[in-house]
Design a protein around this motif. Structure first.
Motif: not given
Length: 292
Positions: A194-204, A211-214
């Motif tokens: 799974y790839v999240r559609q939101d982008i996270y920005t921290s310190s540019a 993620v994938s579940f085991c």
């Protein structure tokens, strides 16, 4: 810390006339906090799979929550922040370095700093001397180094989808995430990433969560399962444990990578395959059937 056995039942009444009765194990923790000068508020039971009991605590103007779950004990501290928005961060860089067991979550009320542990060998002394100290230390560190939580930048609706299409990948939009199923023909197995559609920005630095579940089961993982997974030393990425919460009813163990946003479609595909393959290898090691 030595505690004298308590014979008096500790019972709280919550709304809807539901009684909260603590076990002898849980009473020891509450008594330890009481002896340390903490005042407890009204306890409540949070229903659902993985039912838990939450007890508000306060001392010297600081607010905490003591939580007893079916497979863990947790202490949280609320730290008010100005202009805080709803966003989750796994770790601030300073906190990860100095307090590796502390998780930080920002919400509309401020920041919650928490640390969880299995109750198998946890004692009130462990929590009072170690866990509480780490949580309070992390709170002070956040106040000094990160007074304002990072805000997630919205992702253009078609940019991630376009990259996945350019990489020749089939995917589904499941609301906030794209899911991608990978078949491993050599092992006759498959795995979903799974790839999240939101982008996270921290310190540019801009990243996307992959993620994938085991492990994904209504039953909490055993101590043996936790040891098998969390004793792994991975060169890249990390492992996490997710308890049932809200509409998510299962216990889940996942492998995660935060991928840079500014990468080519082909490199994005390599990240996705690596996450799926690593989680599938862990699932096989746990002797789980191929269902994730």
């Amino acid at each position: 810390m030595m505690l004298v056995p308590i014979t008096l039942a500790v019972v709280f009444v919550v709304p809807a006339a539901q009684e909260v009765t603590l076990t002898p194990y849980q009473k020891q923790f509450l008594v330890a906090f009481q002896k340390a000068g903490f005042k407890e508020g009204e306890a409540r039971v949070v229903q659902g799979i993985g039912k838990r009991t939450e007890i508000p605590l306060s001392k010297n103007g600081e607010q905490f929550v003591l939580t007893f779950g079916s497979a863990y004990t947790m202490i949280e501290q609320k730290v008010p922040l100005t202009n805080s928005s709803t966003v989750q961060v796994l770790f601030g860089s300073q906190v990860k370095e100095k307090f590796p067991s502390v998780r930080a979550e920002f919400d509309a009320q401020g920041v919650t700093l928490s640390r969880t542990s299995s109750p198998v060998d946890l004692t009130p002394g462990d929590m009072m001397d170690d866990m509480l100290a780490d949580v309070q230390g992390a709170a002070k560190l956040f106040a000094a180094t990160a007074p304002t939580p990072p805000t997630p930048a919205p992702t253009p609706s078609d940019s991630l989808g376009a990259s996945l299409k350019d990489a020749g990948l089939a995917f589904k939009d499941i609301g906030g995430y794209y899911s991608l199923k990978f078949d491993f023909s050599n092992a006759k197995r498959s795995q979903t990433a799974y790839v999240r559609q939101d982008i996270y920005t921290s310190s540019a630095i801009k990243t996307r969560k992959i993620v994938s579940f085991c492990y994904d089961d209504k039953n909490a993982p055993s101590a043996e399962t936790l040891r098998t997974v969390f004793q792994k030393r991975l060169g890249i990425g990390g492992l996490g444990l997710e308890a049932p919460d809200g509409t998510q009813k299962n216990w889940r163990i996942f492998f995660r990578i935060d991928a840079p946003v500014e990468i080519s479609p082909d490199l994005l595909k390599q990240y996705l395959v690596m996450v799926a393959a690593t989680a599938d290898d862990l699932e096989k090691e746990l002797k789980k059937e191929d269902k994730l």
